[in-house]
Design a protein around this motif. Structure first.
Motif, PDB file in Angstrom:
ATOM      1  N   ARG A   1     -18.095  16.780 -26.931  1.00  0.00           N
ATOM      2  CA  ARG A   1     -17.140  16.923 -28.160  1.00  0.00           C
ATOM      3  C   ARG A   1     -18.139  16.401 -29.317  1.00  0.00           C
TER       4      ARG A   1
ATOM      5  N   GLN B   1     -12.677  19.679 -29.967  1.00  0.00           N
ATOM      6  CA  GLN B   1     -12.613  20.135 -28.554  1.00  0.00           C
ATOM      7  C   GLN B   1     -14.000  20.201 -28.094  1.00  0.00           C
ATOM      8  N   GLU B   2     -13.965  20.839 -26.945  1.00  0.00           N
ATOM      9  CA  GLU B   2     -15.422  20.739 -25.867  1.00  0.00           C
ATOM     10  C   GLU B   2     -16.035  21.831 -26.505  1.00  0.00           C
ATOM     11  N   TYR B   3     -17.536  21.605 -26.472  1.00  0.00           N
ATOM     12  CA  TYR B   3     -18.430  22.625 -26.739  1.00  0.00           C
ATOM     13  C   TYR B   3     -19.174  22.763 -25.787  1.00  0.00           C
ATOM     14  N   THR B   4     -19.640  23.968 -25.110  1.00  0.00           N
ATOM     15  CA  THR B   4     -20.657  24.195 -24.073  1.00  0.00           C
ATOM     16  C   THR B   4     -21.976  24.899 -24.550  1.00  0.00           C
TER      17      THR B   4
ATOM     18  N   GLU C   1     -21.145  28.337 -29.796  1.00  0.00           N
ATOM     19  CA  GLU C   1     -19.742  27.818 -30.009  1.00  0.00           C
ATOM     20  C   GLU C   1     -19.777  27.002 -31.205  1.00  0.00           C
ATOM     21  N   VAL C   2     -20.772  26.087 -31.329  1.00  0.00           N
ATOM     22  CA  VAL C   2     -20.950  25.090 -32.410  1.00  0.00           C
ATOM     23  C   VAL C   2     -21.154  25.768 -33.676  1.00  0.00           C
TER      24      VAL C   2
ATOM     25  N   ALA D   1     -17.754  27.425 -34.901  1.00  0.00           N
ATOM     26  CA  ALA D   1     -17.005  26.440 -35.382  1.00  0.00           C
ATOM     27  C   ALA D   1     -17.555  25.959 -36.902  1.00  0.00           C
TER      28      ALA D   1
END
Length: 135
Positions: free
Chosen positions: A87, A114-117, A121-122, A125
Motif C-alpha cells: 500500500r 490500493q495495493e501496488y505490485t 502500476e505506481v 497512478a
C-alpha cells in the motif's frame, strides 16, 4: 616490398589483401547479411549540444517528457526489490529507507489507497505513464 607488412609474412599479407579487395573496389559495404553492417553514425551538425530543449531528444517514450522519465526512474530506484503487494504508506516507508528525497516519499504517500505490485502500476497512478515496447 614497400606495400608489404613487417608484422605479417607475405602469405598473410596476400590473404588480407584478398579479403579486403571487394570493399576497396566497391567503396561501399559489401556484406550480404545486413545485420553485419555497422550502424550509421548520427549526424548532429545542425543541433546545438548545449541546448536545453530536451523534449526533442531521442529516448523519451511518446507522451512522456524527460522530467517524467527522470521521476519514474527515481521512483523505481528507491523502490528497488519490491515484489509483494504494498500500500502507499509501505511504499513510502520503503523508499525513505532507501534514501529517497522528500518529494518522492510525499508522492508515494499521496497515491490512491490500493495495493501496488509493480513499479509500472505506481508510475501509472502518479500519471507518469509507461514506455511501450519498441519494435
Amino acid at each position: 616490398m614497400g606495400d608489404k607488412s613487417a608484422k605479417h609474412g607475405p602469405h598473410i599479407d596476400d590473404q588480407l589483401r584478398h579479403e579486403t579487395e571487394g570493399l576497396q573496389r566497391a567503396a561501399r559495404p559489401t556484406r550480404v547479411e545486413e545485420w553485419k553492417e555497422p550502424e550509421p553514425v548520427e549526424d548532429d551538425r545542425d543541433r546545438d549540444p548545449t541546448s536545453a530543449n530536451l523534449a526533442d531528444r531521442e529516448g523519451t517514450p511518446p507522451g512522456m517528457s524527460p522530467d517524467d522519465v527522470e521521476r519514474r526512474s527515481n521512483i523505481a530506484r528507491y523502490l528497488a526489490g519490491f515484489h509483494e503487494p504494498m500500500r502507499p504508506a509501505a511504499l513510502a516507508d520503503r523508499a525513505a529507507r532507501n534514501g529517497a528525497p522528500d518529494d518522492v516519499v510525499r508522492d508515494l504517500r499521496n497515491l490512491p489507497d490500493q495495493e501496488y505490485t509493480r513499479v509500472a502500476e505506481v508510475s501509472d497512478a502518479l500519471g507518469l505513464g509507461n514506455e511501450t515496447r519498441r519494435v
